[in-house]
Design a protein around this motif. Structure first.
Motif, PDB file in Angstrom:
ATOM      1  N   PHE A   1       0.830  -1.208   0.000  1.00  0.00           N
ATOM      2  CA  PHE A   1       0.000   0.000   0.000  1.00  0.00           C
ATOM      3  C   PHE A   1       0.864   1.256   0.000  1.00  0.00           C
ATOM      4  CE2 PHE A   1      -3.280  -2.738   2.374  1.00  0.00           C
ATOM      5  CZ  PHE A   1      -3.897  -3.101   1.187  1.00  0.00           C
ATOM      6  N   SER A   2       1.915   1.232   0.804  1.00  0.00           N
ATOM      7  CA  SER A   2       2.794   2.401   0.864  1.00  0.00           C
ATOM      8  C   SER A   2       3.452   2.665  -0.487  1.00  0.00           C
ATOM      9  CB  SER A   2       3.864   2.189   1.934  1.00  0.00           C
ATOM     10  OG  SER A   2       4.747   3.277   1.983  1.00  0.00           O
ATOM     11  N   ALA A   3       3.863   1.602  -1.170  1.00  0.00           N
ATOM     12  CA  ALA A   3       4.520   1.766  -2.470  1.00  0.00           C
ATOM     13  C   ALA A   3       3.579   2.395  -3.483  1.00  0.00           C
ATOM     14  CB  ALA A   3       5.006   0.405  -2.967  1.00  0.00           C
ATOM     15  N   ARG A   4       2.275   2.183  -3.307  1.00  0.00           N
ATOM     16  CA  ARG A   4       1.315   2.725  -4.252  1.00  0.00           C
ATOM     17  C   ARG A   4       1.262   4.254  -4.204  1.00  0.00           C
ATOM     18  NH1 ARG A   4      -4.419   0.066  -3.888  1.00  0.00           N
ATOM     19  NH2 ARG A   4      -3.089  -1.759  -3.741  1.00  0.00           N
ATOM     20  N   THR A   5       1.706   4.842  -3.078  1.00  0.00           N
ATOM     21  CA  THR A   5       1.699   6.305  -2.979  1.00  0.00           C
ATOM     22  C   THR A   5       2.870   6.936  -3.729  1.00  0.00           C
ATOM     23  OG1 THR A   5       3.018   6.328  -0.937  1.00  0.00           O
ATOM     24  CG2 THR A   5       0.614   6.138  -0.703  1.00  0.00           C
ATOM     25  N   ASP A   6       3.819   6.103  -4.170  1.00  0.00           N
ATOM     26  CA  ASP A   6       4.978   6.670  -4.870  1.00  0.00           C
ATOM     27  C   ASP A   6       4.581   7.360  -6.167  1.00  0.00           C
ATOM     28  OD1 ASP A   6       6.541   5.684  -2.861  1.00  0.00           O
ATOM     29  OD2 ASP A   6       7.194   3.898  -3.956  1.00  0.00           O
ATOM     30  N   SER A   7       3.489   6.918  -6.768  1.00  0.00           N
ATOM     31  CA  SER A   7       3.110   7.458  -8.070  1.00  0.00           C
ATOM     32  C   SER A   7       2.178   8.660  -7.981  1.00  0.00           C
ATOM     33  CB  SER A   7       2.429   6.363  -8.905  1.00  0.00           C
ATOM     34  OG  SER A   7       1.256   5.903  -8.259  1.00  0.00           O
TER      35      SER A   7
ATOM     36  N   PHE B   1     -10.369   5.315   3.958  1.00  0.00           N
ATOM     37  CA  PHE B   1      -9.429   4.349   3.399  1.00  0.00           C
ATOM     38  C   PHE B   1     -10.168   3.066   3.042  1.00  0.00           C
ATOM     39  CE2 PHE B   1      -6.368   7.032   5.727  1.00  0.00           C
ATOM     40  CZ  PHE B   1      -5.435   7.230   4.716  1.00  0.00           C
ATOM     41  N   ARG B   2      -9.748   2.466   1.948  1.00  0.00           N
ATOM     42  CA  ARG B   2     -10.409   1.238   1.505  1.00  0.00           C
ATOM     43  C   ARG B   2     -10.212   0.102   2.507  1.00  0.00           C
ATOM     44  NH1 ARG B   2      -8.291  -1.192  -2.428  1.00  0.00           N
ATOM     45  NH2 ARG B   2     -10.057  -2.603  -2.616  1.00  0.00           N
ATOM     46  N   HIS B   3      -9.112   0.145   3.256  1.00  0.00           N
ATOM     47  CA  HIS B   3      -8.862  -0.893   4.249  1.00  0.00           C
ATOM     48  C   HIS B   3      -8.038  -0.288   5.377  1.00  0.00           C
ATOM     49  CE1 HIS B   3      -7.478  -4.606   6.184  1.00  0.00           C
ATOM     50  NE2 HIS B   3      -8.504  -5.180   5.595  1.00  0.00           N
ATOM     51  N   PRO B   4      -8.284  -0.672   6.633  1.00  0.00           N
ATOM     52  CA  PRO B   4      -7.512  -0.101   7.744  1.00  0.00           C
ATOM     53  C   PRO B   4      -6.001  -0.243   7.576  1.00  0.00           C
ATOM     54  CG  PRO B   4      -9.403  -1.295   8.605  1.00  0.00           C
ATOM     55  CD  PRO B   4      -9.367  -1.564   7.118  1.00  0.00           C
ATOM     56  N   LEU B   5      -5.558  -1.329   6.908  1.00  0.00           N
ATOM     57  CA  LEU B   5      -4.114  -1.493   6.712  1.00  0.00           C
ATOM     58  C   LEU B   5      -3.535  -0.394   5.829  1.00  0.00           C
ATOM     59  CD1 LEU B   5      -3.615  -5.346   6.271  1.00  0.00           C
ATOM     60  CD2 LEU B   5      -2.986  -3.925   8.227  1.00  0.00           C
ATOM     61  N   MET B   6      -4.354   0.174   4.950  1.00  0.00           N
ATOM     62  CA  MET B   6      -3.867   1.275   4.117  1.00  0.00           C
ATOM     63  C   MET B   6      -3.558   2.486   4.990  1.00  0.00           C
ATOM     64  SD  MET B   6      -6.393   0.980   0.824  1.00  0.00           S
ATOM     65  CE  MET B   6      -6.424  -0.499  -0.207  1.00  0.00           C
ATOM     66  N   ARG B   7      -4.452   2.767   5.949  1.00  0.00           N
ATOM     67  CA  ARG B   7      -4.193   3.883   6.855  1.00  0.00           C
ATOM     68  C   ARG B   7      -2.908   3.646   7.639  1.00  0.00           C
ATOM     69  NH1 ARG B   7      -4.804   4.169  12.220  1.00  0.00           N
ATOM     70  NH2 ARG B   7      -4.638   6.282  13.059  1.00  0.00           N
ATOM     71  N   THR B   8      -2.755   2.447   8.195  1.00  0.00           N
ATOM     72  CA  THR B   8      -1.555   2.132   8.967  1.00  0.00           C
ATOM     73  C   THR B   8      -0.302   2.262   8.113  1.00  0.00           C
ATOM     74  OG1 THR B   8      -2.881   0.580  10.258  1.00  0.00           O
ATOM     75  CG2 THR B   8      -0.491   0.389  10.430  1.00  0.00           C
ATOM     76  N   ALA B   9      -0.367   1.776   6.877  1.00  0.00           N
ATOM     77  CA  ALA B   9       0.804   1.811   5.990  1.00  0.00           C
ATOM     78  C   ALA B   9       1.222   3.246   5.704  1.00  0.00           C
ATOM     79  CB  ALA B   9       0.479   1.077   4.697  1.00  0.00           C
ATOM     80  N   ILE B  10       0.272   4.080   5.367  1.00  0.00           N
ATOM     81  CA  ILE B  10       0.595   5.469   5.008  1.00  0.00           C
ATOM     82  C   ILE B  10       1.147   6.220   6.208  1.00  0.00           C
ATOM     83  CG2 ILE B  10      -0.499   7.665   4.381  1.00  0.00           C
ATOM     84  CD1 ILE B  10      -2.256   5.932   2.449  1.00  0.00           C
TER      85      ILE B  10
END
Length: 905
Positions: A242-248, A306-315
């Protein structure tokens, strides 16, 4: 939905039941990403299509300390129905959802929510979907649990999803959600990423391990990047993906995402404003669209999620420390209207100790606690502890946090707090307070005396430090263990001696309770005399409970029933469900007064409340009493099943006050079934100090049963030996229990040449309220007269015994009395059906209350159920009693009582 056919079958069945008016609750639990949310969405869509109204809420980690936040979200679609509620219910909900100074009591909110939902469900079936239960605020979670346990007769189905399996039940069903099977996992992966190279496909299937979220998300992140599929834990790999997806995405979008991660409830305008300040340039809705296009967030109205709680944690965790601190500082500035969130962000923006902020957090906790908002005080204190440097002060704050957490049943939080404490710096008062917090969970196998001694020592330290209230609380708990776990003479004496050292008021209710619990044979005469002279305030449940429990453990049964009934009435009026469960323990002494129907009702209600509130020691006692009641009513299968469940509980063998009751039930069942030798052996074990079923005081409640078994088994001499110490102890503890044990056994085990006079003396000596023991003694007297060939003389005591057994519903003894009457040549009447044979315990409560003129709403408020549930019960009750409506209830119940009192005579 792939690979979830069985789960969907279960859920569809629950929906069908709810649509037919038989609601329930289900907890789905499983690891992050296993598909709980997807399953909830699917069943929600199907329910809506089939005519349900679907209400939804979900937990958000930063909001878990905001009282009633999740509940308010859940009820928004039905909020218009609040206007039709009664004034007390409408007021309770208004107080819960407004910024009032005090938080309303949970049970009042729970009843109001139940009534609101019951009214809605009468128009259209309801499905309540609760996601991420582990992050739901404790106030909402308690209300949801209250509602979930009361939906059986309503068209309401509650389905919750959580990462953990809660020890306290949220309903009748529990569904673990396991990873997908290999074929289902492969099907899901191929549907989302059909063109994966075979080697990468195999690697993802292996690393995803059947986790649906991983099967969907990992292919998006690792095309050509197999290094990311290392041996990290699955949740870590997902967070990295999820974190890598924010690179773009743009810098402005990343800033907006970080603000949302730090404050997930922030409205869209606040997100954009803060993101603009932090990035130094205007952040527009284009940044929001970027996040949506990157499949990281969704828009629900004008709120980003966030689509999933793990996305919030990752960011959040992958942002730089400087960016996180700046975000929290900016949020603190704009959160003036929400003090708890403002302080939380200030604490999150702080590096290292900050005494000034710690003091502010403590002041906020003080104000919250004073307003009854313990849920808001707890996180403030946790954060304050992190900001102080002094180890002793930090540990003191953590002790207070643990106290408040235990009040709101946050056992996991309590344990984490205990792990953070430096026990070496605890002062005497904090040590005692901490022992109070851990009291309910510290029943170490085989070490009751060590724990009692530690509690007494800690209570002494607190008293010497000037904390008398803490010391009294802890010493009372230590003395209670002396009874529940039957502490040895040394710790009993130590407990009583510590109380004596304080030179207390001998008439103080807690003093009487401690002395009764700790050393009943030493203080019994004085305690019983003082109990009879105290005029207690019937509004003060605490004092009434002290008096009632002190009377109960000494065997002063009639007074115990009176005090505990008054305490239960006080707790009931206040909605203190856990304390009500404790006072319903009066069901146990009611048995010996022949009040079997009342005991059955209160056992059933108390058991449900004890399970709901986590009062497991109370649960054990009521479970044991329920088994005994079932045995005395002739419900052999129920008694056997109940006692079996009791014996498998992890705390059973550590609680002699329960083991002795279980042994009494087993002994009576054997006696009623004609297994006299076995009955004697079972009951005799309760008088062996080396046996786990022995209790130094409560064993005397079994003395009459032992005498009955001894006569039937031909072991009268052995029984006399076992009971040889009874006369001396009865002189030291002149309670009803000891008087009955002495008088009854003296008559039943008497030799023939003195039996006549001893039966007469015993019948005179028995307390008037002990009607069941009097009937048993008359049964024995009639048998003895028959053995003396005095059949005509035997008829009178046998008639009286038969009538009393029928009145009480004690079927086995009633049949014995009838058999003896027939043997004298007198035809006994047939037993009429006892009311309790036709109605369940709760149905009997409702029938009696309705016969007294209470409305359905009044009955519901008294029993903590919906008025519509009361109505459903009444419509089942009427045909069983052969009546057609409420107006005939009183006559039907009275007629049954008359039949029971005249049958057999």
């Amino acid at each position: 939905m792939r690979g979830r056919d069985e789960e969907l079958r279960i859920l569809r069945g629950l929906l069908a039941d709810a649509a037919a008016g038989h609601g329930g609750a289900l907890l789905i639990h499983g690891a992050a990403g296993v598909g709980k949310s997807a399953l909830l969405r699917t069943v929600g869509a199907e329910a809506a299509e089939s005519g349900f109204k679907v209400l939804r809420t979900s937990g958000v980690e930063p909001e878990q300390w905001l009282p009633f936040a999740a509940l308010q979200m859940l009820l928004q679609p039905v909020a218009r129905g609040m206007k039709d509620l009664s004034d007390p219910h409408r007021s309770a909900l208004s107080a819960a959802f407004s910024a009032r100074d005090t938080e309303p009591e949970m049970y009042r909110v729970g009843l109001a929510v139940l009534e609101l939902l019951a009214d809605e469900a009468s128009l259209q079936p309801l499905l309540l979907l609760v996601d991420d239960l582990q992050w739901i605020d404790s106030s909402s979670r308690d209300v949801l649990k209250f509602v979930a346990r009361r939906t059986h007769d309503l068209s309401i189905q509650v389905i919750a999803g959580a990462r953990v399996q809660y020890s306290e039940s949220y309903g009748h069903l529990d569904l673990p959600l396991l990873p997908l099977s290999r074929p289902a996992a492969a099907e899901l992966l191929d549907a989302g990423a059909p063109d994966l190279p075979p080697s990468l496909r195999a690697l993802i299937l292996e690393r995803a391990a059947g986790n649906p979220l991983a099967l969907v998300e990992l292919p998006k992140a690792v095309q050509g990047m197999t290094a990311q599929l290392d041996d990290l834990p699955l949740t870590q790999r997902l967070e990295d993906a999820f974190s890598a997806r924010t690179d773009s995405v743009s810098r402005e979008c990343r800033t907006l995402l970080l603000v949302l991660a730090a404050e997930p409830a922030a409205p869209l305008n606040l997100l954009l404003d803060l993101a603009s300040r932090l990035s130094g340039s205007a952040v527009s809705v284009d940044a929001v669209q970027e996040a949506v296009d990157a499949d990281l967030v969704t828009l629900v109205g004008f709120t980003a999620e966030f689509r999933h709680p793990l996305m919030r944690t990752a960011i959040y965790t992958h942002a730089t420390l400087a960016d996180r601190l700046a975000t929290h500082r900016a949020l603190a500035v704009v959160m003036e209207g929400t003090p708890e969130r403002q302080l939380a962000h200030e604490a999150a923006a702080t590096i290292g100790p900050d005494e000034e902020l710690a003091v502010r957090l403590e002041r906020f906790a003080d104000a919250s606690q004073a307003a009854g908002k313990a849920a808001a005080a707890v996180p403030a204190l946790r954060q304050a502890a992190d900001l102080v440097l002094d180890a002793q002060r930090r540990t003191g704050i953590l002790v207070r946090t643990a106290e408040l957490s235990s009040e709101i049943n946050h056992s996991i939080s309590v344990q984490s707090l205990l792990d953070r404490m430096d026990m070496s710096v605890l002062d005497p008062v904090d040590r005692a307070r901490l022992m109070v917090v851990s009291d309910s969970s510290a029943f170490e196998p085989g070490e009751p005396e060590r724990r009692i001694q530690d509690m007494v020592t800690a209570a002494a330290g607190a008293f010497d430090a000037g904390a008398g209230d803490v010391a009294e609380n802890l010493l009372w708990r230590a003395s209670a263990r002396c009874f529940f776990q039957d502490g040895d003479a040394r710790v009993r004496a130590q407990t009583a001696a510590e109380l004596d050292r304080w030179n207390p008021d001998p008439n103080a209710p807690h003093v009487l309770a401690v002395r009764a619990y700790a050393e009943p044979y030493r203080h019994g005469t004085d305690v019983i005399a003082r109990l009879g002279g105290i005029g207690a305030d019937h509004e003060d449940g605490r004092i009434l409970h002290f008096l009632g429990s002190g009377a109960m453990v000494t065997g002063d049964v009639s007074r115990a029933v009176q005090y505990l009934a008054a305490a239960a009435a006080a707790w009931r009026s206040q909605g203190r469900l856990g304390l009500l469960a404790r006072s319903l323990a009066a069901a146990w002494p009611q048995v010996y007064l022949g009040q079997l129907e009342r005991a059955r009702e209160e056992c059933a209600e108390g058991l449900a409340l004890a399970e709901e509130t986590g009062e497991w020691i109370v649960w054990l006692g009521l479970k044991a009493a329920g088994g005994l009641v079932a045995a005395l009513r002739g419900e052999t299968e129920q008694a056997t099943r109940t006692t079996g469940e009791l014996r498998t509980h992890s705390l059973f063998l550590q609680m002699p006050f329960v083991t002795v009751m279980a042994q009494q039930t087993d002994g009576l069942l054997a006696l009623f079934e004609g297994r006299a030798t076995e009955a004697y052996d079972v009951l005799a074990r309760a008088f062996d100090p080396a046996d786990p079923h022995y209790h130094s005081v409560s064993r005397w409640l079994l003395a009459p049963d032992l005498a009955d078994a001894a006569v039937a088994a031909g072991t009268v001499r052995q029984a006399r030996d076992l009971l040889s110490g009874l006369p001396e102890l009865a002189g030291r503890l002149p309670s009803e229990m000891m008087m009955v044990a002495h008088a009854y056994t003296d008559a039943v085990l008497a030799p023939d040449d003195t039996a006549e006079e001893r039966y007469a003396a015993a019948l005179t000596a028995l307390p008037a309220a002990w009607t069941l023991s009097r009937a048993r003694l008359r049964l024995h007297h009639g048998r003895w007269l028959r053995r003396q060939r005095r059949n005509v003389d035997a008829r009178h005591p046998l008639r009286l015994a038969c009538a009393e057994f029928d009145r009480a519903g004690a079927q086995p003894w009633a049949e014995m009395a009838r058999e003896q009457l027939r043997a004298t040549g007198e035809s006994s009447g047939r037993r009429h059906a006892n009311t309790g044979d036709q109605l369940s315990a709760q149905e009997m409560q409702i029938a009696v209350l309705a016969s007294r003129g209470l409305s359905n709403r009044e009955i519901g408020q008294r029993l903590f159920i919906s008025h519509r549930t009361v109505g459903a019960h009444l419509y089942r009750i009427y045909p069983r009693l052969g009546i057609t409506g409420r107006g005939k209830l009183a006559a039907a119940l009275a007629a049954l009582q008359d039949e029971q009192s005249t049958s057999g005579v």
